[in-house]
Design an enzyme around this catalytic site. Structure first.
Site, PDB file in Angstrom:
ATOM      1  N   GLU A  42       0.692  -1.255  -0.171  1.00 57.79           N
ATOM      2  CA  GLU A  42       0.125  -0.088   0.217  1.00 57.79           C
ATOM      3  C   GLU A  42       0.834   1.329   0.056  1.00 57.79           C
ATOM      4  O   GLU A  42       0.638   2.141  -0.638  1.00 57.79           O
ATOM      5  CB  GLU A  42      -0.949   0.109   1.054  1.00 57.79           C
ATOM      6  N   THR A  48       1.955   5.594  -7.414  1.00 55.91           N
ATOM      7  CA  THR A  48       2.651   4.800  -8.165  1.00 55.91           C
ATOM      8  C   THR A  48       1.771   3.777  -9.012  1.00 55.91           C
ATOM      9  O   THR A  48       0.970   3.220  -8.214  1.00 55.91           O
ATOM     10  CB  THR A  48       3.877   4.181  -7.634  1.00 55.91           C
ATOM     11  N   GLY A  86      10.361   6.870  -6.647  1.00 57.45           N
ATOM     12  CA  GLY A  86      10.233   8.172  -6.350  1.00 57.45           C
ATOM     13  C   GLY A  86       9.531   8.407  -5.042  1.00 57.45           C
ATOM     14  O   GLY A  86       9.246   7.619  -4.046  1.00 57.45           O
ATOM     15  N   TYR A 125      -5.772   6.613   4.926  1.00 54.71           N
ATOM     16  CA  TYR A 125      -5.711   5.763   3.746  1.00 54.71           C
ATOM     17  C   TYR A 125      -5.186   4.583   4.244  1.00 54.71           C
ATOM     18  O   TYR A 125      -5.571   3.200   4.170  1.00 54.71           O
ATOM     19  CB  TYR A 125      -5.359   6.124   2.605  1.00 54.71           C
ATOM     20  N   CYS A 204     -19.568   1.459 -18.835  1.00 59.47           N
ATOM     21  CA  CYS A 204     -20.645   1.083 -18.167  1.00 59.47           C
ATOM     22  C   CYS A 204     -21.247   0.112 -18.489  1.00 59.47           C
ATOM     23  O   CYS A 204     -22.045  -0.669 -18.077  1.00 59.47           O
ATOM     24  CB  CYS A 204     -21.304   2.452 -18.309  1.00 59.47           C
ATOM     25  N   CYS A 213     -26.123   2.704 -10.360  1.00 57.79           N
ATOM     26  CA  CYS A 213     -25.200   3.933 -10.432  1.00 57.79           C
ATOM     27  C   CYS A 213     -26.019   5.104 -11.131  1.00 57.79           C
ATOM     28  O   CYS A 213     -26.479   5.208 -12.089  1.00 57.79           O
ATOM     29  CB  CYS A 213     -24.021   3.702 -11.376  1.00 57.79           C
TER      30      CYS A 213
HETATM   31  S1  SF4 Z   1     -19.903   2.994 -11.468  1.00 59.08           S
HETATM   32 FE1  SF4 Z   1     -21.504   4.086 -12.876  1.00 59.08          FE
HETATM   33  S2  SF4 Z   1     -20.120   5.371 -14.127  1.00 59.08           S
HETATM   34 FE2  SF4 Z   1     -18.616   3.859 -13.234  1.00 59.08          FE
HETATM   35  S3  SF4 Z   1     -18.275   2.355 -14.780  1.00 59.08           S
HETATM   36 FE3  SF4 Z   1     -20.229   1.574 -13.213  1.00 59.08          FE
HETATM   37  S4  SF4 Z   1     -21.922   2.344 -14.457  1.00 59.08           S
HETATM   38 FE4  SF4 Z   1     -20.161   3.483 -15.479  1.00 59.08          FE
END
Ligand code: SF4
Length: 352
Positions: A42, A48, A86, A125, A204, A213
């Site tokens: 990580e 990178t 780096g 993170y 998508c 989404c």
């Molecule tokens: S999360 Fe949404 S924007 Fe991203 S690839 Fe899937 S459908 Fe497309």
């Protein structure tokens, strides 16, 4: 943004994890739940790419297979293993954190966020990534891929990199976490961003969570998230003198406190800074290089030592080294290019 129902959330988690099981890349750090290996991967992966990290990761783990081995190594050896990746501060922090774990925690890498949060170089993170992947602790992560995926999924128009948008995206990353397989889920979010939900032209049609989404439904993929604001680049012109004496060249170590390249070795910027005089020779090479917000032009010039012994208010150490020995010293990428040019066999014949 509409809130998600728990049924939608459950479907989303299930589809994403099923896709991850099918489509995940076979990466060396994925074959383990060893917190040390996950942690090293990580840290390397920050800033990178995966492809660049793989050989470094394997070499690093070969030399330092445990936190004890890393803690016992000297800093120069650790930096040598990092040479070319780096952002050397990452390596110094990793090394210091390993020492602290060995000294204060008997070499244990515990399932304890308080211990990790106190280590150098461990931000939110790294903490979430290591503890979720090694121990399945329910902690979120946000990085470049997940912030894009989350913004698109929920149709958030905020900039997830700062202010309110940043707070929102961390909250969203926590809200979507399942109760089990947290580490896999976090990795699946990153993997989706890397392979499917890419910055430009996301796929998508092949996305396992396209139905959930918002950006896909509204056709807003290209606008979400808003583009990164261009950083002001600082132009820096630097010189490097390759001062030669009796078949050797002068190499200096940068102090630990400099913003760039702390503790790395380099050819000095001038004769004055090392308390010497020298006859200037021809220009060797001009290297153009970008690091974070710096645009660097480095001009390397050859010189022949005339008088003076190493004495510097800037560099803590200076050594005369042969072309063969040069390879042992960790250097920044642009300085390393001067080294390569200078040590080329064809040049050796002429110079020495
Ligand atoms: S999360 Fe949404 S924007 Fe991203 S690839 Fe899937 S459908 Fe497309």
């Amino acid at each position: 943004m509409e809130p998600w129902t728990s049924a939608k959330l459950r479907a989303f988690r299930r589809k994403l994890l099923a896709w991850f099981d099918r489509a995940k890349r076979d990466l060396p750090w994925r074959a383990t739940r060893d917190p040390y290996r996950i942690w090293v991967s990580e840290v390397m992966l920050q800033q990178t790419t995966v492809a660049a990290v793989i050989p470094y990761f394997n070499r690093f783990l070969n030399s330092f297979p445990t936190v004890q081995a890393l803690a016992a190594a000297d800093e120069q050896t650790v930096l040598n293993h990092w040479q070319g990746l780096g952002y050397y501060r990452r390596a110094r922090h990793l090394h210091a954190a390993a020492k602290s774990l060995v000294t204060d925690h008997a070499g244990e890498l515990p399932d304890d966020p308080d211990v990790w949060a106190a280590l150098p170089g461990v931000g939110r993170y790294i903490l979430g990534a290591v503890l979720s992947q090694a121990f399945d602790r329910r902690l979120p992560i946000v990085e470049a891929n997940t912030l894009r995926v989350l913004s698109r999924l929920f149709g958030s128009r905020l900039d997830p990199r700062e202010g309110l948008g940043k707070a929102w995206v961390w909250q969203a990353a926590a809200d979507v976490l399942p109760r089990k397989r947290v580490g896999d889920f976090n990795q699946a979010m990153m993997e989706l961003g890397a392979l499917v939900c890419t910055p430009v032209a996301p796929k998508c049609g092949a996305c396992p969570v396209a139905r959930e989404c918002a950006a896909n439904r509204l056709g807003l993929q290209a606008e979400i998230p808003p583009p990164t604001r261009k950083k002001e680049l600082t132009t820096v012109r630097e010189s490097a003198l390759l001062i030669q004496r009796d078949g050797k060249v002068l190499l200096c170590q940068r102090p630990p406190t400099t913003e760039r390249g702390a503790m790395l070795w380099e050819f000095p910027a001038s004769v004055e800074v090392v308390g010497m005089t020298a006859d200037l020779g021809p220009e060797l090479l001009t290297v153009r290089h970008g690091v974070t917000r710096f645009k660097i032009t480095l001009v390397g010039t050859e010189a022949t030592w005339r008088s003076g012994e190493f004495a510097s208010d800037f560099y803590p150490t200076g050594v005369w080294v042969t072309a063969v020995e040069l390879a042992d010293y960790p250097m920044s990428t642009p300085q390393g290019k001067l080294r390569t040019e200078w040590t080329k066999d064809s040049r050796q014949g002429r110079l020495w």
